[in-house]
Design a protein around this motif. Structure first.
Motif, PDB file in Angstrom:
ATOM      1  N   SER A   1       0.837  -1.382  -0.028  1.00 37.81           N
ATOM      2  CA  SER A   1      -0.034  -0.067  -0.003  1.00 37.81           C
ATOM      3  C   SER A   1       0.835   1.301  -0.059  1.00 37.81           C
ATOM      4  O   SER A   1       0.500   2.291  -0.773  1.00 37.81           O
TER       5      SER A   1
ATOM      6  N   SER B   1      -5.407  12.549   2.798  1.00 39.41           N
ATOM      7  CA  SER B   1      -5.637  12.414   1.097  1.00 39.41           C
ATOM      8  C   SER B   1      -7.380  12.784   1.046  1.00 39.41           C
ATOM      9  O   SER B   1      -8.239  12.619   2.119  1.00 39.41           O
TER      10      SER B   1
ATOM     11  N   THR C   1       1.277   4.074  -3.161  1.00 44.38           N
ATOM     12  CA  THR C   1       1.122   5.399  -2.744  1.00 44.38           C
ATOM     13  C   THR C   1       2.099   6.315  -3.328  1.00 44.38           C
ATOM     14  O   THR C   1       1.953   7.454  -4.010  1.00 44.38           O
TER      15      THR C   1
ATOM     16  N   TYR D   1       7.501   7.172   2.403  1.00 43.57           N
ATOM     17  CA  TYR D   1       6.186   7.278   2.752  1.00 43.57           C
ATOM     18  C   TYR D   1       5.840   8.386   3.726  1.00 43.57           C
ATOM     19  O   TYR D   1       4.803   9.128   3.642  1.00 43.57           O
TER      20      TYR D   1
ATOM     21  N   ARG E   1       1.940   8.987  -6.378  1.00 45.28           N
ATOM     22  CA  ARG E   1       2.104  10.512  -6.236  1.00 45.28           C
ATOM     23  C   ARG E   1       3.406  11.152  -6.392  1.00 45.28           C
ATOM     24  O   ARG E   1       3.608  12.200  -6.848  1.00 45.28           O
TER      25      ARG E   1
END
Length: 533
Positions: A77, A159, A81, A152, A85
């Motif tokens: 995950s 978000s 992300t 991260y 991004r």
């Protein structure tokens, strides 16, 4: 060796000849991985697809990590992300070969997906080839995965998806959430509205900048730039929208390719419109300067530029789509010979059109005689030349045929010949003939459109039914319509001279003399009676 040994050896040889050789064993092919991890490209796309569907357990199978269960799911995950991004869209550069890319400077069995800037320096997203029970497969590198949690943590913890209903966060095409599709549609509507307003601003500015260099007839041609300018404005606003929305990696990669192709098309469209405006302005200026023969060269140059620009645009778009352009061009070079042989007439017409334009044998607007037909040159194209006949029909002649035939160009005359035969009656006296000759010479000499040095009137023939006078002169004009008016004036003036002389023009006639002598009639009658008896 006796005869029996020879026969036995021959039978063994024939038996050996008839046997088929044993098939050699082909090298065993490496079975493809069921998850597509046989190539770097398959690994990256497989991971993105599973992660965007929310199947993090399946996405973790693309990671070279000792973590299992929820820990591996959480790492997957975090990685998706970061990729969505921060990773630049370069998916088209990933290798589709089992051995990976061999052109980079990385060790064999390692490929670079992309690089992300972090506070601790660039984070290289690497995939590596390792051996697993299912075979040699590509996985995200363990060295990369070790830096994922730290990278991260630098991202915003919140978000916009957290504040939206679940149905708006549902992903659709290209893994784009529904709310981003709505935002893209709103951006497109905004782009169309802004481009419409931009047209009302840009065109007046262009008219102020270059309007002074254009005539009133050419000023409206700036409207041709409106459509490509609006297209460029729409692309610019859509690109800003995509950047602000921070679309998923797959969507950004697809938009990058599509945006590049659309940008090339819009720029080529704008450039071709500019070339069209310049060609029309240049053609009009040449016509005003009396150099109408150069307009054909302007049109040929415009068409050549159009072809080159269109060809280059196709090459750039095909290259961005991953087509091997060098191989395609090489194939065209090999097949060009066959194409040239099959298109001999087309090439003949092409070179014929070029020779006509550069030889300046005909120009647009010239009156020409082609065979038994007359017509004005309407257009000199690459393949054929079009003439407008006096019947208002269009006569199309291939340039290859036109360049090899006898073509009479009456539009390039500096003056037009006036020559007529005037027949007077045979009863005309010498005084009347002299009066007509002097009158016709005075008529030609007194007309300001008649060339005096070459004009002449001569008594050329004493025929059985007329006395023929030749009237010859050059009329100082190259416009056929004006020549017809002047010719009419001269012919009417010539008739007036003949009338004032007291004679008239001759008509075709035949004189029959009848003999009225009675003695001759009686002798002929008796002769006829004697013959009848």
């Amino acid at each position: 060796m006796n005869r029996a040994h020879i026969l036995a050896f021959a039978s063994l040889a024939v038996a050996a000849w008839g046997q088929e050789p044993a098939p050699s064993k082909a090298p065993a092919e490496v079975p493809a991985d069921s998850l597509g991890r046989s190539t770097p490209r398959g690994t990256v796309l497989g991971f993105l697809g599973a992660a965007h569907r929310g199947e993090y357990s399946a996405a973790a199978r693309y990671l070279n990590t000792p973590l299992e269960g929820s820990a591996a799911d959480g790492l997957a995950s975090q990685l998706i992300t970061i990729l969505d991004r921060r990773l630049p869209a370069r998916l088209d550069q990933l290798s589709s070969q089992p051995d990976g890319s061999l052109t980079d400077n990385l060790p064999l069995g390692t490929d670079l997906v992309g690089s992300i800037q972090t506070s601790g320096g660039p984070l290289n997203i690497l995939v590596e080839r390792i051996r697993r029970p299912e075979g040699l497969i590509w996985l995200f590198s363990s060295a990369t995965l070790e830096q994922v949690p730290e990278a991260y943590s630098e991202l915003s913890p919140h978000s916009i998806d957290e504040y939206l209903p679940i149905w708006l966060s549902k992903r659709g095409w290209f893994s784009i959430p529904l709310w981003q599709w709505i935002a893209l549609a709103a951006g497109l509507v905004l782009a169309i509205g802004v481009s419409s307003m931009l047209r009302r601003i840009v065109l007046p500015v262009l008219r102020r900048l270059v309007g002074s260099r254009l005539s009133s007839q050419d000023n409206h041609m700036l409207d041709l730039l409106a459509a490509p300018i609006r297209a460029l404005a729409v692309l610019a606003i859509l690109h800003v929208t995509v950047v602000l929305l921070n679309l998923p990696l797959i969507a950004r990669d697809a938009w990058r390719d599509a945006n590049f192709g659309l940008l090339i098309m819009a720029c080529a469209w704008l450039f071709l419109r500019v070339v069209k405006i310049f060609a029309k302005v240049a053609g009009r200026r040449l016509q005003d300067m009396g150099r109408g023969d150069s307009t054909s060269f302007v049109r040929l140059t415009q068409r050549t530029i159009n072809f080159v620009v269109a060809f280059l645009a196709i090459i750039f778009i095909a290259r961005s789509a991953g087509v091997n352009v060098a191989g395609a061009i090489a194939g065209l070079g090999v097949g060009g010979i066959a194409v040239a042989l099959a298109a001999q007439k087309t090439l003949e017409n092409l070179f014929g059109g070029v020779s006509i334009i550069f030889d300046k044998s005909i120009r647009v607007g010239d009156l020409c005689r082609i065979g038994d037909q007359e017509g004005k040159v309407q257009d000199i194209g690459i393949r054929s030349t079009r003439f407008q006949t006096q019947a208002r029909t269009i006569l199309t002649v291939p340039n290859g045929q036109l360049s090899s035939m006898n073509l009479e160009n009456m539009g390039m005359r500096d003056k037009i010949r006036f020559r007529h035969i005037i027949g007077l009656r045979t009863e005309t006296t010498s005084q009347q003939l002299t009066f007509v000759l002097d009158g016709l010479r005075a008529l030609l000499g007194g007309h300001h459109y008649v060339e005096a040095d070459t004009s002449r009137v001569n008594f050329v023939k004493l025929g059985p039914s007329s006395m023929d006078l030749e009237v010859f002169a050059y009329v100082l004009t190259n416009v056929n319509e004006r020549f017809l008016v002047i010719q009419e004036e001269l012919l009417v003036g010539a008739l007036a001279v003949v009338e004032r002389s007291g004679t008239a023009t001759a008509l075709p006639s035949q004189v029959v003399y009848m003999n009225r002598d009675p003695a001759s009639n009686r002798s002929s009658s008796s002769t006829t009676a004697g013959h009848s008896g």
